[in-house]
Design a protein around this motif. Structure first.
Motif, PDB file in Angstrom:
ATOM      1  N   ALA A 128      48.266  39.345 -13.753  1.00 63.83           N
ATOM      2  CA  ALA A 128      47.540  40.034 -13.166  1.00 63.83           C
ATOM      3  C   ALA A 128      48.132  41.228 -12.559  1.00 63.83           C
ATOM      4  N   LEU A 129      49.364  41.084 -12.101  1.00 66.72           N
ATOM      5  CA  LEU A 129      50.255  42.347 -11.800  1.00 66.72           C
ATOM      6  C   LEU A 129      50.832  43.063 -12.822  1.00 66.72           C
ATOM      7  N   ALA A 130      51.286  42.158 -13.986  1.00 64.59           N
ATOM      8  CA  ALA A 130      51.626  42.945 -14.811  1.00 64.59           C
ATOM      9  C   ALA A 130      50.576  43.900 -15.559  1.00 64.59           C
ATOM     10  N   ALA A 131      49.166  43.491 -15.667  1.00 60.50           N
ATOM     11  CA  ALA A 131      48.248  44.309 -15.969  1.00 60.50           C
ATOM     12  C   ALA A 131      48.150  45.414 -15.121  1.00 60.50           C
ATOM     13  N   LYS A 132      48.189  45.280 -13.840  1.00 57.96           N
ATOM     14  CA  LYS A 132      48.156  46.516 -13.007  1.00 57.96           C
ATOM     15  C   LYS A 132      49.267  47.551 -13.288  1.00 57.96           C
ATOM     16  N   TYR A 133      50.510  46.823 -13.446  1.00 51.55           N
ATOM     17  CA  TYR A 133      51.528  47.898 -13.671  1.00 51.55           C
ATOM     18  C   TYR A 133      51.648  48.504 -14.963  1.00 51.55           C
ATOM     19  N   LYS A 134      51.276  47.887 -16.052  1.00 49.98           N
ATOM     20  CA  LYS A 134      50.830  48.440 -17.292  1.00 49.98           C
ATOM     21  C   LYS A 134      49.747  49.634 -17.214  1.00 49.98           C
ATOM     22  N   ALA A 135      48.778  49.548 -16.662  1.00 47.88           N
ATOM     23  CA  ALA A 135      47.846  50.465 -16.363  1.00 47.88           C
ATOM     24  C   ALA A 135      48.376  51.552 -15.402  1.00 47.88           C
ATOM     25  N   TYR A 136      49.208  51.373 -14.465  1.00 41.84           N
ATOM     26  CA  TYR A 136      49.989  52.484 -13.893  1.00 41.84           C
ATOM     27  C   TYR A 136      50.575  53.390 -14.676  1.00 41.84           C
ATOM     28  N   ARG A 137      51.453  52.673 -15.706  1.00 39.52           N
ATOM     29  CA  ARG A 137      52.284  53.258 -16.523  1.00 39.52           C
ATOM     30  C   ARG A 137      51.681  54.137 -17.424  1.00 39.52           C
ATOM     31  N   GLU A 138      50.679  53.617 -17.829  1.00 39.47           N
ATOM     32  CA  GLU A 138      49.560  54.326 -18.747  1.00 39.47           C
ATOM     33  C   GLU A 138      48.896  55.749 -18.444  1.00 39.47           C
ATOM     34  N   ASP A 139      48.756  55.309 -17.103  1.00 45.92           N
ATOM     35  CA  ASP A 139      48.010  56.623 -16.116  1.00 45.92           C
ATOM     36  C   ASP A 139      48.949  57.688 -16.019  1.00 45.92           C
ATOM     37  N   MET A 140      50.215  57.107 -15.675  1.00 45.84           N
ATOM     38  CA  MET A 140      51.322  58.198 -15.648  1.00 45.84           C
ATOM     39  C   MET A 140      51.543  59.066 -16.873  1.00 45.84           C
ATOM     40  N   ALA A 141      51.427  58.274 -18.227  1.00 53.25           N
ATOM     41  CA  ALA A 141      51.550  59.145 -19.212  1.00 53.25           C
ATOM     42  C   ALA A 141      50.298  60.049 -19.535  1.00 53.25           C
ATOM     43  N   ASN A 142      49.097  59.423 -19.293  1.00 48.83           N
ATOM     44  CA  ASN A 142      48.131  60.379 -19.333  1.00 48.83           C
ATOM     45  C   ASN A 142      48.150  61.456 -18.615  1.00 48.83           C
ATOM     46  N   GLN A 143      48.705  61.541 -17.164  1.00 48.12           N
ATOM     47  CA  GLN A 143      48.628  62.660 -16.608  1.00 48.12           C
ATOM     48  C   GLN A 143      49.649  63.675 -17.185  1.00 48.12           C
ATOM     49  N   VAL A 144      50.792  63.124 -17.735  1.00 45.97           N
ATOM     50  CA  VAL A 144      51.760  64.031 -18.074  1.00 45.97           C
ATOM     51  C   VAL A 144      51.022  64.707 -19.418  1.00 45.97           C
ATOM     52  N   MET A 145      50.473  64.063 -20.121  1.00 40.57           N
ATOM     53  CA  MET A 145      49.858  64.791 -21.334  1.00 40.57           C
ATOM     54  C   MET A 145      48.670  65.621 -21.066  1.00 40.57           C
ATOM     55  N   GLU A 146      47.870  65.357 -19.901  1.00 45.57           N
ATOM     56  CA  GLU A 146      47.060  66.434 -19.442  1.00 45.57           C
ATOM     57  C   GLU A 146      47.636  67.514 -19.136  1.00 45.57           C
ATOM     58  N   LYS A 147      48.946  67.704 -18.302  1.00 47.54           N
ATOM     59  CA  LYS A 147      49.677  68.695 -18.037  1.00 47.54           C
ATOM     60  C   LYS A 147      50.293  69.423 -19.057  1.00 47.54           C
ATOM     61  N   ASN A 148      50.690  68.596 -20.167  1.00 50.95           N
ATOM     62  CA  ASN A 148      51.027  69.465 -21.364  1.00 50.95           C
ATOM     63  C   ASN A 148      50.091  70.164 -21.882  1.00 50.95           C
ATOM     64  N   LYS A 149      48.853  69.862 -21.770  1.00 49.50           N
ATOM     65  CA  LYS A 149      47.655  70.412 -22.565  1.00 49.50           C
ATOM     66  C   LYS A 149      47.465  71.429 -21.847  1.00 49.50           C
ATOM     67  N   LYS A 150      47.433  71.457 -20.478  1.00 49.80           N
ATOM     68  CA  LYS A 150      47.298  72.751 -19.611  1.00 49.80           C
ATOM     69  C   LYS A 150      48.375  73.834 -20.014  1.00 49.80           C
ATOM     70  N   ILE A 151      49.513  73.278 -20.317  1.00 52.24           N
ATOM     71  CA  ILE A 151      50.611  74.446 -20.391  1.00 52.24           C
ATOM     72  C   ILE A 151      50.604  74.864 -21.742  1.00 52.24           C
ATOM     73  N   GLN A 152      50.129  73.906 -22.862  1.00 51.17           N
ATOM     74  CA  GLN A 152      49.797  74.666 -24.293  1.00 51.17           C
ATOM     75  C   GLN A 152      48.928  75.621 -24.146  1.00 51.17           C
ATOM     76  N   GLU A 153      47.990  75.405 -23.499  1.00 50.08           N
ATOM     77  CA  GLU A 153      46.811  76.501 -23.238  1.00 50.08           C
ATOM     78  C   GLU A 153      47.323  77.811 -22.580  1.00 50.08           C
ATOM     79  N   ALA A 154      48.035  77.586 -21.572  1.00 49.61           N
ATOM     80  CA  ALA A 154      48.751  78.825 -20.975  1.00 49.61           C
ATOM     81  C   ALA A 154      49.585  79.471 -21.988  1.00 49.61           C
ATOM     82  N   VAL A 155      50.502  78.745 -22.714  1.00 55.00           N
ATOM     83  CA  VAL A 155      51.288  79.354 -23.698  1.00 55.00           C
ATOM     84  C   VAL A 155      50.433  80.251 -24.737  1.00 55.00           C
TER      85      VAL A 155
END
Length: 158
Positions: A128-155
């Motif tokens: 159960a902890l492993a699943a929570k940690y995996k979701a945490y890492r996936e959320d972190m990656a998704n946040q980076v990709m969202e920020k990248n999307k905004k940067i690409q739009e700004a560029v």
């Protein structure tokens, strides 16, 4: 932690553990001023159900090594920024543990990563902890990709 002044940094570890719903203990005890309290905490930790100990210390930073000497549990050392050397003395003290007495060492003030490493260690035997940690890492990656999307739009708008 060895001093109450360490708590603002070490609270970052507490915050992560709370976010994941992991039980924890917090102790203020000094390797030099209250060695018996350190011994009692570390030597009884496994019996209390603790699986990993995070020890934050500044300057000479003996606390993580002293804790490790009283337990076979994994110990994660957090060198804390203090004194004229800004945590470099603590970093070197913790990372240079003698052979046979390992202490995992984080970056200076790296309490958040210490908690995340403790979670990873716990997740080895807790699906159960492993699943929570995996979701945490996936959320972190998704946040980076969202920020990248905004940067690409700004560029593109330049």
């Amino acid at each position: 932690m060895g001093s109450d002044s360490d708590f603002p940094i070490m609270k970052k570890a507490v915050d992560v553990l709370k976010e994941f719903g992991v039980e924890y203990e917090v102790l203020l005890a000094s390797a030099h001023r209250t060695p018996a309290a350190v011994r009692d905490f570390a030597s009884g930790a496994e019996e209390r159900g603790i699986s990993v100990i995070i020890a934050g210390a500044g300057m000479a930073a003996h606390l993580p090594g002293v804790v490790a000497s009283f337990t076979t549990l994994p110990v994660i050392g957090v060198p804390l920024e203090s004194g004229s050397l800004k945590g470099m003395d603590a970093l070197l003290a913790i990372v240079q543990m003698p052979s046979g007495m390992p202490v995992a060492t984080m970056a200076v003030n790296g309490a958040k990563n210490a908690a995340l490493l403790a979670l990873q260690i716990g997740a080895v035997s807790d699906p159960a902890l492993a699943a929570k940690y995996k979701a945490y890492r996936e959320d972190m990656a998704n946040q980076v990709m969202e920020k990248n999307k905004k940067i690409q739009e700004a560029v593109q708008a330049l």
